[in-house]
Motif scaffolding. Structure first.
Motif, PDB file in Angstrom:
ATOM      1  N   CYS A   1       0.837  -1.218   0.000  1.00  0.00           N
ATOM      2  CA  CYS A   1       0.000   0.000   0.000  1.00  0.00           C
ATOM      3  C   CYS A   1       0.866   1.260   0.000  1.00  0.00           C
ATOM      4  N   CYS A   2       1.905   1.271   0.826  1.00  0.00           N
ATOM      5  CA  CYS A   2       2.784   2.442   0.870  1.00  0.00           C
ATOM      6  C   CYS A   2       3.539   2.588  -0.457  1.00  0.00           C
ATOM      7  N   PHE A   3       3.990   1.485  -1.002  1.00  0.00           N
ATOM      8  CA  PHE A   3       4.755   1.499  -2.264  1.00  0.00           C
ATOM      9  C   PHE A   3       3.899   2.077  -3.395  1.00  0.00           C
ATOM     10  N   GLN A   4       2.653   1.611  -3.476  1.00  0.00           N
ATOM     11  CA  GLN A   4       1.763   2.096  -4.546  1.00  0.00           C
ATOM     12  C   GLN A   4       1.538   3.601  -4.422  1.00  0.00           C
ATOM     13  N   GLY A   5       1.304   4.068  -3.208  1.00  0.00           N
ATOM     14  CA  GLY A   5       1.084   5.508  -3.009  1.00  0.00           C
ATOM     15  C   GLY A   5       2.348   6.314  -3.265  1.00  0.00           C
ATOM     16  N   TYR A   6       3.465   5.814  -2.762  1.00  0.00           N
ATOM     17  CA  TYR A   6       4.729   6.556  -2.837  1.00  0.00           C
ATOM     18  C   TYR A   6       5.193   6.752  -4.277  1.00  0.00           C
ATOM     19  N   PHE A   7       4.940   5.749  -5.115  1.00  0.00           N
ATOM     20  CA  PHE A   7       5.403   5.850  -6.505  1.00  0.00           C
ATOM     21  C   PHE A   7       4.254   6.088  -7.484  1.00  0.00           C
ATOM     22  N   CYS A   8       3.148   6.630  -6.997  1.00  0.00           N
ATOM     23  CA  CYS A   8       1.992   6.827  -7.898  1.00  0.00           C
ATOM     24  C   CYS A   8       2.316   7.834  -9.011  1.00  0.00           C
ATOM     25  N   HIS A   9       3.275   8.720  -8.769  1.00  0.00           N
ATOM     26  CA  HIS A   9       3.632   9.716  -9.798  1.00  0.00           C
ATOM     27  C   HIS A   9       4.373   9.086 -10.972  1.00  0.00           C
ATOM     28  N   MET A  10       4.825   7.849 -10.804  1.00  0.00           N
ATOM     29  CA  MET A  10       5.560   7.195 -11.890  1.00  0.00           C
ATOM     30  C   MET A  10       4.667   6.277 -12.721  1.00  0.00           C
ATOM     31  N   ARG A  11       3.394   6.267 -12.405  1.00  0.00           N
ATOM     32  CA  ARG A  11       2.467   5.417 -13.177  1.00  0.00           C
ATOM     33  C   ARG A  11       2.354   5.939 -14.600  1.00  0.00           C
ATOM     34  N   THR A  12       2.200   5.019 -15.533  1.00  0.00           N
ATOM     35  CA  THR A  12       2.058   5.442 -16.932  1.00  0.00           C
ATOM     36  C   THR A  12       0.595   5.420 -17.370  1.00  0.00           C
ATOM     37  N   ASP A  13      -0.281   4.845 -16.513  1.00  0.00           N
ATOM     38  CA  ASP A  13      -1.686   4.745 -16.914  1.00  0.00           C
ATOM     39  C   ASP A  13      -2.548   5.871 -16.363  1.00  0.00           C
ATOM     40  N   GLY A  14      -1.966   6.844 -15.717  1.00  0.00           N
ATOM     41  CA  GLY A  14      -2.750   7.960 -15.198  1.00  0.00           C
ATOM     42  C   GLY A  14      -1.866   8.939 -14.460  1.00  0.00           C
ATOM     43  N   TYR A  15      -2.314  10.191 -14.398  1.00  0.00           N
ATOM     44  CA  TYR A  15      -1.529  11.222 -13.723  1.00  0.00           C
ATOM     45  C   TYR A  15      -2.403  11.928 -12.697  1.00  0.00           C
TER      46      TYR A  15
END
Lengths: 272, 415
Positions: A226-240
């Motif tokens: 959960c922390c990993f997903q939130g922490y790196f959410c800015h690096m997602r390519t499927d949404g900003y």
């Protein structure tokens, strides 16, 4: 040029193999990143000025999840009592209801359902909160103030999860056994003394320990994902932006649940 | 010149296939205000983020006092970072904390100061930045300008030596923009830090900057003073500066400096010899106002000065522009110096009646009318000859400046 473009002209078999290879590499890369992330966060639990944050997070993850966990525990125990009663009646073994309910709860259902409930309640919150901090540059702001974001944001949450999961699992187990008593004894008329005696005699320390080991492992998995997903959410390519936070929250919950079940199977096979 | 405080040597940064910074060479000197301007997407914020270590270069080196930061040991790196503060474009305040906790946060987390000492420092900084009444509020309860001040208080609470401002004035109205810029100058003077800022607010930002850096297609297109940039007239950069500056000064409503130059050139070309042209140079003690009454009063006075100059002198053919932050030059194409003297006297009367009364209002609110300092508006009148450049006119008028309007604390003004 993307990896797919590069392999586009090769023959179909090579294309399929390459895609499998790329997927595997990406998966391994993500696991590696997750492992490093967990390691960095874990060693920072024991640094200075962490206690206050850990206590805050125990309140948020643990205390605030207690009610829902107990409610789910109660009804799970009641359903188990009901189902097992009618199954055991067919074999003339109603007396074993206490054993069946308690062992199912302590070994399997308690740790798994507690972890899933905490994922839904606190895990999604963790991912969303950290994701918002990330997209509003508050994580970068922490860095510019010489505050390690992993140490400040992630370590207390992982520590709090490690503390809260076993405790909540214990609550779940206890309330679940009481739930089984309510349906088995008060509603369907099984002997109460037999139910309590069977619970007491069939539960061994090995079962309790196994349940707690699972709870600890699930705590590490859920909090880290959960922390990993939130922490790196800015690096997602499927949404900003806000969409990335939403997607990160969904991924956090889905991945955590899947990983809870996979790791449950692996742990059970080692603990049996 | 001395060793630069921070130096970029051939710094290249790529994001995927896109090269954002391409062999950037740049020097930032101690105790100066360096302003970085450039079109959107030219890597200004990326450049700033390299200074604080949020990003690292793919190639090249960043030096702090001559030493590459990449080779610094952990302790040196921490020491370097403790000297740098960053003010984010959107402030990046911790929105679940009150203003007090936001400002106290860096001290609580990175120092061993006692609770009492931290409280003392936070109270001092919030008082310095006029935030005393907002300390218990959350960032979402504050106006944009106040949030900016909270971010500044948080950035300054640990006494940094370098403060990086990422577009501190974006989205603000002209008065607030100038207030923020004045605040930067004011606190730089007060706390003695080196400032690096990204801004597009021309000309205001040039009035406060010691050096400007123009980023052009990922590289440094120009580095130097504004005067040098104007003198060199590099075609693309000149066009870019003009497009940013526009025709009108946002704050005062006067002509932009470029539009003023065009008007002046047209005037020289239109009437051979211009025997009757005159000029008046007005100035106000901006720093004194800023110091005693705060940036809002200083900016309001400047705005009023421009507004009244426009209203008074435009109907008689005069055209005006700000040439320094606190200096307005008006050229009267068809008026003798005596005629201009008369016009200025009328202008000063109006200024006393209306504009300086505004200062009194602000003074009364802020520090009590009796405490308001004496404020002067000066004017210098000179003849303009066809061979005079604008700088020469300013020089001549400056030499003849005398006080034309005075605000005497609580008792009002006199002309």
């Amino acid at each position: 040029m993307t990896s797919l473009d590069r392999i586009g002209s090769a023959n179909p078999l090579i294309t399929v193999l390459t895609l499998i290879g790329l997927g595997t590499l990406r998966l391994l890369g993500n696991f590696g990143a997750l492992a490093i992330f967990f390691f960095m966060a874990f060693i920072n639990i024991f640094r200075r000025k962490q206690l206050r944050e850990i206590v805050n997070q125990v309140f948020y993850i643990g205390a605030r999840s207690a009610l829902v966990v107990m409610l789910v525990g109660l009804f799970t125990g009641m359903v188990l009592g009901l189902q097992l009663f009618y199954t055991l009646v067919k074999f003339g073994a109603v007396g074993a209801l206490g054993s069946a309910v308690s062992l199912s709860l302590v070994r399997e259902m308690g740790p798994v359902l507690t972890a899933i409930m905490i994922t839904a309640r606190a895990g999604s919150g963790m991912a969303a909160e950290i994701g918002i901090l990330r997209i509003s540059e508050q994580v970068d702001a922490l860095y510019t103030m010489r505050v390690d974001p992993v140490r400040y944001l992630i370590s207390p949450r992982i520590a709090a999860a490690i503390i809260s999961f076993p405790l909540l699992t214990a609550f779940f187990d206890l309330i679940g056994i009481i739930g089984g008593y309510l349906t088995g004894v008060l509603l369907l008329g099984t002997n109460g003394g037999t139910y309590v005696y069977r619970v007491h005699s069939s539960l061994n320390m090995v079962d309790v320990r196994g349940g707690f080991i699972k709870a600890l492992v699930f705590a590490a998995i859920v909090s880290c994902i959960c922390c990993f997903q939130g922490y790196f959410c800015h690096m997602r390519t499927d949404g900003y932006g806000a969409k990335a936070v939403g997607l990160a929250t969904v991924s956090a919950v889905v991945l955590s649940c899947v990983m809870i079940l996979i790791s449950d199977y692996v742990l059970t096979s080692f603990l049996m | 010149m001395d060793t630069p405080l921070i130096e970029f040597r051939n710094v290249t940064k790529r994001f995927g296939d896109k090269t954002v910074l391409d062999k950037v060479n740049l020097k930032i000197y101690e105790n100066q205000i360096t302003t970085i301007i450039g079109k959107s997407g030219t890597g200004k914020s990326v450049l700033l983020k390299h200074i604080i270590g949020l990003l690292t270069p793919d190639e090249g080196a960043i030096l702090f006092q001559g030493k590459p930061v990449a080779t610094m040991k952990k302790r040196e790196w921490e020491d370097y970072r403790s000297r740098v503060a960053y003010l984010f474009q959107n402030n990046a305040l911790l929105d679940s904390m009150t203003v007090f906790d936001n400002v106290a946060f860096p001290l609580r987390r990175t120092t061993n100061l006692s609770k009492k000492e931290i409280e003392k420092r936070v109270v001092k900084r919030t008082r310095d930045l006029e935030l005393t009444e907002a300390v218990e509020k959350y960032p979402s309860e504050l106006s944009g300008g106040m949030q900016k001040r909270v971010a500044l208080a948080r950035a300054l609470v640990a006494d940094p030596k370098i403060v990086l401002f990422d577009e501190p004035t974006t989205g603000q109205d002209p008065i607030r923009k100038n207030m923020i810029l004045s605040m930067i100058v004011h606190y730089r003077r007060k706390f003695g830090f080196t400032a690096v800022l990204i801004s597009h607010d021309i000309p205001d930002v040039f009035f406060i900057s010691d050096r400007i850096v123009i980023l052009w297609e990922g590289a440094v297109g120009f580095e130097g003073t504004y005067e040098e940039a104007v003198r060199l007239k590099l075609p693309m950069i000149d066009e870019f500066l003009r497009s940013l500056e526009g025709f009108q000064d946002e704050l005062t409503g006067l002509l932009s400096r470029e539009a003023f130059r065009v008007h002046y050139a047209a005037m020289l070309g239109g009437s051979a010899g211009i025997p009757t042209a005159s000029a008046a140079l007005f100035s106000v003690e901006f720093d004194l106002l800023d110091e005693t009454l705060g940036p809002q009063a200083a900016v309001e006075v400047l705005r009023a000065l421009g507004e009244y100059a426009n209203r008074r002198f435009k109907p008689v053919g005069g055209f005006s522009a700000r040439h320094r932050r606190d200096q307005i030059l008006t050229i009267f194409p068809h008026a003798s110096p005596d005629k201009v003297r008369q016009l200025v006297a009328d202008f000063a009367r109006e200024l006393n009646q209306w504009a300086l009364a505004r200062i009194q209002n602000i003074a009364q609110t802020k520090m009590g009318a009796e405490a308001c300092p004496e404020i002067h508006v000066s004017a210098g009148i000179t003849e303009v000859s066809s061979t005079d450049g604008i700088d020469q006119i300013i020089e001549k008028a400056e030499a003849k400046q005398e006080i034309v309007a005075t605000h005497e604390g609580g008792s009002g003004g006199s002309a």
